[in-house]
Design an enzyme around this catalytic site. Structure first.
Site, mmCIF file in Angstrom:
data_model
loop_
_atom_site.group_PDB
_atom_site.id
_atom_site.type_symbol
_atom_site.label_atom_id
_atom_site.label_comp_id
_atom_site.label_asym_id
_atom_site.label_seq_id
_atom_site.Cartn_x
_atom_site.Cartn_y
_atom_site.Cartn_z
ATOM 1 N N ASN A 1 -27.396 -14.003 2.776
ATOM 2 C CA ASN A 1 -27.224 -15.246 1.688
ATOM 3 C C ASN A 1 -26.116 -15.611 0.960
ATOM 4 O O ASN A 1 -26.246 -16.995 0.686
ATOM 5 C CB ASN A 1 -28.949 -14.962 0.356
ATOM 6 C CG ASN A 1 -27.980 -13.287 0.132
ATOM 7 O OD1 ASN A 1 -26.824 -12.534 0.484
ATOM 8 N ND2 ASN A 1 -28.522 -13.351 -1.110
ATOM 9 N N GLU B 1 -19.014 -3.968 -8.040
ATOM 10 C CA GLU B 1 -17.818 -5.113 -7.661
ATOM 11 C C GLU B 1 -17.542 -6.619 -8.275
ATOM 12 O O GLU B 1 -18.226 -6.729 -9.573
ATOM 13 C CB GLU B 1 -19.075 -5.792 -6.194
ATOM 14 C CG GLU B 1 -19.235 -4.433 -5.561
ATOM 15 C CD GLU B 1 -19.851 -4.982 -4.104
ATOM 16 O OE1 GLU B 1 -20.728 -5.755 -3.984
ATOM 17 O OE2 GLU B 1 -19.390 -4.887 -3.191
ATOM 18 N N GLU C 1 -25.075 -2.802 -3.431
ATOM 19 C CA GLU C 1 -25.787 -3.893 -3.747
ATOM 20 C C GLU C 1 -26.817 -3.765 -3.348
ATOM 21 O O GLU C 1 -27.174 -4.612 -2.075
ATOM 22 C CB GLU C 1 -24.445 -5.003 -3.899
ATOM 23 C CG GLU C 1 -23.610 -4.703 -4.457
ATOM 24 C CD GLU C 1 -23.540 -5.289 -5.860
ATOM 25 O OE1 GLU C 1 -22.736 -4.083 -7.049
ATOM 26 O OE2 GLU C 1 -24.800 -5.727 -6.556
ATOM 27 N N CYS D 1 -29.939 -12.377 -5.348
ATOM 28 C CA CYS D 1 -29.912 -11.701 -5.250
ATOM 29 C C CYS D 1 -30.735 -11.370 -6.759
ATOM 30 O O CYS D 1 -30.784 -9.840 -7.595
ATOM 31 C CB CYS D 1 -30.184 -9.933 -5.240
ATOM 32 S SG CYS D 1 -28.273 -10.225 -5.446
HETATM 33 N N1 NDP Z 1 -27.372 -6.611 -4.878
HETATM 34 C C1 NDP Z 1 -27.134 -7.506 -4.016
HETATM 35 O O1 NDP Z 1 -25.923 -8.715 -4.621
HETATM 36 C C2 NDP Z 1 -27.928 -8.854 -2.601
HETATM 37 C C3 NDP Z 1 -28.963 -8.121 -2.560
HETATM 38 N N2 NDP Z 1 -29.504 -8.638 -1.486
HETATM 39 C C4 NDP Z 1 -30.612 -7.620 -1.346
HETATM 40 O O2 NDP Z 1 -31.185 -8.085 0.204
HETATM 41 C C5 NDP Z 1 -31.773 -8.912 0.615
HETATM 42 C C6 NDP Z 1 -31.332 -9.762 1.333
HETATM 43 O O3 NDP Z 1 -30.899 -9.403 2.597
HETATM 44 P P1 NDP Z 1 -30.746 -9.170 3.734
HETATM 45 O O4 NDP Z 1 -29.751 -9.586 4.522
HETATM 46 O O5 NDP Z 1 -32.128 -9.429 4.761
HETATM 47 O O6 NDP Z 1 -31.376 -7.894 3.897
HETATM 48 P P2 NDP Z 1 -30.948 -6.514 4.451
HETATM 49 O O7 NDP Z 1 -31.123 -4.974 4.014
HETATM 50 O O8 NDP Z 1 -32.119 -6.558 6.406
HETATM 51 O O9 NDP Z 1 -29.839 -7.470 6.069
HETATM 52 C C7 NDP Z 1 -28.569 -6.068 5.158
HETATM 53 C C8 NDP Z 1 -27.543 -6.513 6.274
HETATM 54 O O10 NDP Z 1 -28.123 -5.315 6.317
HETATM 55 C C9 NDP Z 1 -27.917 -5.431 8.309
HETATM 56 N N3 NDP Z 1 -28.869 -4.354 8.458
HETATM 57 C C10 NDP Z 1 -30.491 -3.918 8.640
HETATM 58 N N4 NDP Z 1 -30.206 -2.920 8.856
HETATM 59 C C11 NDP Z 1 -29.710 -2.075 9.146
HETATM 60 C C12 NDP Z 1 -29.522 -1.227 9.699
HETATM 61 N N5 NDP Z 1 -30.605 -0.040 9.856
HETATM 62 N N6 NDP Z 1 -28.200 -0.397 9.823
HETATM 63 C C13 NDP Z 1 -27.606 -1.326 9.321
HETATM 64 N N7 NDP Z 1 -27.079 -1.809 9.384
HETATM 65 C C14 NDP Z 1 -28.188 -2.574 8.805
HETATM 66 C C15 NDP Z 1 -28.398 -6.641 8.203
HETATM 67 O O11 NDP Z 1 -27.918 -6.687 9.342
HETATM 68 P P3 NDP Z 1 -28.798 -7.806 10.587
HETATM 69 O O12 NDP Z 1 -28.437 -9.303 10.005
HETATM 70 O O13 NDP Z 1 -28.265 -7.433 11.754
HETATM 71 O O14 NDP Z 1 -30.364 -7.345 11.004
HETATM 72 C C16 NDP Z 1 -27.072 -7.369 7.742
HETATM 73 O O15 NDP Z 1 -26.017 -6.864 7.660
HETATM 74 C C17 NDP Z 1 -32.554 -9.382 -0.478
HETATM 75 O O16 NDP Z 1 -33.761 -7.502 -0.402
HETATM 76 C C18 NDP Z 1 -31.385 -8.957 -1.534
HETATM 77 O O17 NDP Z 1 -32.556 -8.609 -2.867
HETATM 78 C C19 NDP Z 1 -28.480 -9.584 -0.752
HETATM 79 C C20 NDP Z 1 -28.005 -9.919 -1.375
HETATM 80 C C21 NDP Z 1 -27.179 -9.941 -2.467
HETATM 81 O O1 LIG Z 2 -25.919 -12.458 -2.346
HETATM 82 C C1 LIG Z 2 -26.599 -12.362 -4.131
HETATM 83 O O2 LIG Z 2 -27.416 -12.501 -4.412
HETATM 84 C C2 LIG Z 2 -24.964 -13.132 -4.910
HETATM 85 O O3 LIG Z 2 -24.814 -10.961 -5.074
HETATM 86 C C3 LIG Z 2 -25.312 -13.480 -6.208
HETATM 87 S S1 LIG Z 2 -23.633 -13.858 -6.998
HETATM 88 O O4 LIG Z 2 -22.693 -12.483 -6.552
HETATM 89 O O5 LIG Z 2 -23.952 -14.990 -6.547
HETATM 90 O O6 LIG Z 2 -24.139 -13.783 -7.800
#
Ligand code: NDP
Ligand SMILES: O=C(O)[C@H](O)CS(=O)(=O)O
Length: 476
Positions: free
Chosen positions: A151, A457, A249, A283
Site C-alpha cells: 500500500n 519507526e 507494523e 493501516c
Molecule cells: N502497521 C502498518 O504500518 C501497516 C500495516 N499493514 C497491514 O497489512 C495488510 C495489508 O497489506 P498486505 O501487503 O496485504 O499484508 P501481507 O501481510 O499479506 O503482506 C505484507 C508483506 O509480507 C509478505 N508476506 C506474506 N506472507 C509472508 C510469509 N509467509 N513470509 C514472509 N513474508 C510474507 C508479502 O509478500 P507478498 O506480497 O509476496 O505476498 C508482503 O511483502 C493490512 O492488514 C494492513 O493493515 C499494511 C501497511 C502498513
Molecule cells: O502502511 C500504511 O498504512 C502506512 O504506515 C501509513 S502512513 O505511514 O502513511 O501513515
C-alpha cells in the site's frame, strides 16, 4: 516508462534474474505492466552474505561520510520524484498526487536518518568503583531483513532502510509482489548515490520461501516487517529460534470520534482525509467513525455530501481522488463488510456499490446506523467505506474505541481541554490525532500497541531498533 523500471533483482551489486517470473499488473486496468524474478532461497542467502560482507566497511566509515551518501540518495530520489510517482501509481493505483506525496514522504526518511547517523551517541556513566570506568557504545545490530506491503511501495521501504543504513547495517529487502518496481527503482538510485555493492539488496519472489531463509538465518539479526497481523505473528514465531530483534507494523482498526463540541466542518475534512487516503488502503485509516448523538445526523449528512463529491478515476487522470483497490480480493472484502452491515440494519447513505468505472473501482461509501456487532467494526476494511456509529457519553466513546484487539492509530475532534486530555490518555493506541485526520510524518514515532505491532519507526526513536548497546567496563 522510466529507466528506473527494472525487471531484475539487486544482489551484491549485480542485477540478476531467475528461471521463473512473477507478473505485475496495473490495478486500474488489470493489464500486465511487467514481471520480476522469482528469486530462490539460494539467491536470498547470497543477498544475506553480501549484506554481511558490505556492512563491515560501511559501519567503519565516519558517520559524516555515511550521512553524505544518504543525503545524495535523498537528492536523487527527489530529482526523480515524478518518474518514481508514475511508476508507483502504475503498480499500486493511487492518484498521482498521492504518489508524488508518498515519494517525498519516503525521501524524508532517508534525509532524516542520514542526519541522525551523525548523532548516534554512546555514554560514559558514573562508575561503581574508583578503579572502574563505565562506557556505553552503540553499534549497528547487524544484517537487517525488511519485508514490506503493497500500500506504500516507497515509504514503507525507506522507513526501514533509512535507519538501518544510517546505523551502519546491511539490508535484504523483500517488497510486496504486487508493487516491486518502486522498490527496485529505489535500489537503482541507492547504487547511483554510492551505497557500496551488497549493502542494500532487493529480492522478489515467493514470500514464504524468501521469508523462511530470512527468518531462519542467524546472520540476520533484525527483522522489520510491515503488513498484516496474521503474517507478522507468523514471522515472529519463525524468528524465535534465532532470537532476532523485531519491528512489527501490523494491522489497525482506527476509531475516529466526533464529539458534540467539535468543529463539524473540520471533522468532516479530517474524516475524508483519514478515511479515503489511498482509497482507504492504509493501516491508519479511520476504520470506525463515532459521532455523538446530538450531532450525529448533521455530521452524517455533511460527511455523505463531501464523500459523494470525491472523484473516482485511474490514478493518472487529472483530479483523481479515489483510485482502484489493489486486487479483486480487496473489492470482495469491501462488499462483504457492506452487505453484512446492511443485513444487520445499517443504511447506505452514499455509495455502497462498485463504481461505474468497473474493475477494481469502488464508490466511496458512507454507512449510518452501524453497530459494534458488525464485521466492519471488528475487521479492518482496507477500502473506501466510512461506517458511522452513534454514541452518547465520553465514556461510551472511549469504551467503544478501545473495543478492538488493535491499537495503531486513533483520531478525535473536540475542543474542551479536559475532554481532549481525558480521551487522548484513555484511548489504547500508539498514535492519537487530535483535531486532525493526518498524522504521517518521518519526524514522529509511528507504531502500534496490542495486535498492531512492536516498536516505533521514524523520529529519533526510530534508529534505536537498529542499534545494539555494548557496556564496556574499564579497570584503570
Ligand atoms: N502497521 C502498518 O504500518 C501497516 C500495516 N499493514 C497491514 O497489512 C495488510 C495489508 O497489506 P498486505 O501487503 O496485504 O499484508 P501481507 O501481510 O499479506 O503482506 C505484507 C508483506 O509480507 C509478505 N508476506 C506474506 N506472507 C509472508 C510469509 N509467509 N513470509 C514472509 N513474508 C510474507 C508479502 O509478500 P507478498 O506480497 O509476496 O505476498 C508482503 O511483502 C493490512 O492488514 C494492513 O493493515 C499494511 C501497511 C502498513
Ligand atoms: O502502511 C500504511 O498504512 C502506512 O504506515 C501509513 S502512513 O505511514 O502513511 O501513515
Amino acid at each position: 516508462m522510466t529507466d528506473l523500471m527494472r525487471e531484475a533483482c539487486l544482489i551484491d551489486g549485480q542485477w540478476v534474474t531467475a528461471d521463473q517470473w512473477i507478473d505485475v499488473d496495473d490495478p486500474a486496468t488489470g493489464e500486465r505492466i511487467g514481471r520480476v524474478p522469482r528469486c530462490s532461497g539460494a539467491q536470498t542467502q547470497q543477498a544475506i552474505d553480501a549484506a554481511e560482507r558490505a556492512m563491515g566497511s560501511w559501519a567503519r566509515r565516519p558517520a559524516k561520510e555515511r550521512a553524505a551518501v544518504l543525503r545524495r540518495y535523498f537528492d536523487l530520489i527527489m530529482a526523480r520524484q515524478d518518474e518514481l510517482a508514475a511508476l508507483l501509481t502504475r503498480e499500486q493505483g493511487k492518484p498521482l498526487a498521492e504518489a508524488r506525496g508518498e515519494i517525498a514522504y519516503a525521501a524524508g526518511f532517508i534525509e532524516w536518518f542520514g542526519e541522525e547517523a551523525k548523532r548516534v551517541y554512546g555514554d560514559v556513566l558514573p562508575s561503581h568503583a574508583d578503579d572502574k570506568r563505565i562506557v556505553v557504545l552503540k553499534q549497528p545490530i547487524g544484517v537487517v531483513a525488511a519485508i514490506t506491503p503493497w500500500n506504500f511501495p516507497a515509504a514503507m521501504i525507506t522507513r526501514k532502510i533509512g535507519p538501518a543504513l544510517a546505523a551502519g547495517c546491511g539490508v535484504v529487502l523483500k517488497p510486496a509482489s504486487q508493487t516491486p518496481f518502486t522498490a527496485l527503482a529505489l535500489a537503482a538510485l541507492a547504487q547511483e548515490a554510492g551505497l557500496p555493492d551488497g549493502l542494500f539488496n532487493v529480492v522478489t519472489g515467493s514470500a514464504a520461501e524468501i521469508g523462511d531463509v530470512l527468518t531462519s538465518s542467524e546472520t540476520v539479526r533484525k527483522l522489520s516487517f510491515t503488513g498484516s497481523t496474521e503474517v507478522g505473528a507468523k514471522l515472529y514465531e519463525q524468528s524465535a529460534p534465532s532470537i532476532k530483534k523485531l519491528s512489527l507494523e501490523l494491522g489497525g482498526n482506527a476509531p475516529f470520534i466526533v464529539f458534540d463540541d467539535a468543529d463539524l466542518d473540520a471533522a468532516v475534512v479530517g474524516a475524508i482525509q483519514s478515511k479515503f487516503r489511498n482509497a482507504g488502503q492504509t493501516c491508519v485509516c479511520a476504520n470506525r467513525i463515532y459521532a455523538q448523538a446530538g450531532i450525529y445526523d448533521a455530521f452524517v449528512e455533511k460527511l455523505a455530501a463531501a464523500t459523494a463529491k470525491l472523484k473516482v478515476a485511474p490514478g493518472t487522470e487529472e483530479g483523481a481522488e479515489i483510485g482502484p483497490l489493489i486486487d479483486d480480493k480487496a473489492v470482495k472484502k469491501v462488499r462483504e463488510h457492506i452487505a453484512d452491515a446492511v443485513s444487520q440494519g445499517a443504511s447506505v447513505v452514499t455509495g455502497g456499490e462498485p463504481h461505474t468505472r468497473g474493475g477494481r473501482f469502488f464508490a466511496p461509501t458512507v454507512l449510518s446506523g452501524v453497530t459494534q456487532s458488525m464485521l466492519i467494526a471488528r475487521e479492518e476494511t482496507f477500502g473506501p467505506v466510512a461506517p458511522v456509529f452513534r454514541f452518547e457519553t465520553d465514556d461510551d466513546a472511549i469504551a467503544m474505541a478501545n473495543d478492538t484487539p488493535f491499537g495503531l492509530a486513533s483520531y478525535f475532534y473536540a475542543r474542551d481541554l479536559g475532554r481532549v486530555w481525558r480521551v487522548a490518555e484513555g484511548i489504547e493506541a500508539g498514535i492519537v490525532g487530535v483535531n486532525t485526520g493526518l498524522i504521517s510524518t518521518e519526524l514522529a514515532p509511528f507504531g502500534g500497541v496490542k495486535l498492531s505491532g512492536l516498536g516505533r519507526e521514524g523520529s529519533r526513536y526510530g534508529i534505536e531498533d537498529y542499534l545494539e548497546i555494548k557496556y564496556v567496563c574499564l579497570s584503570i
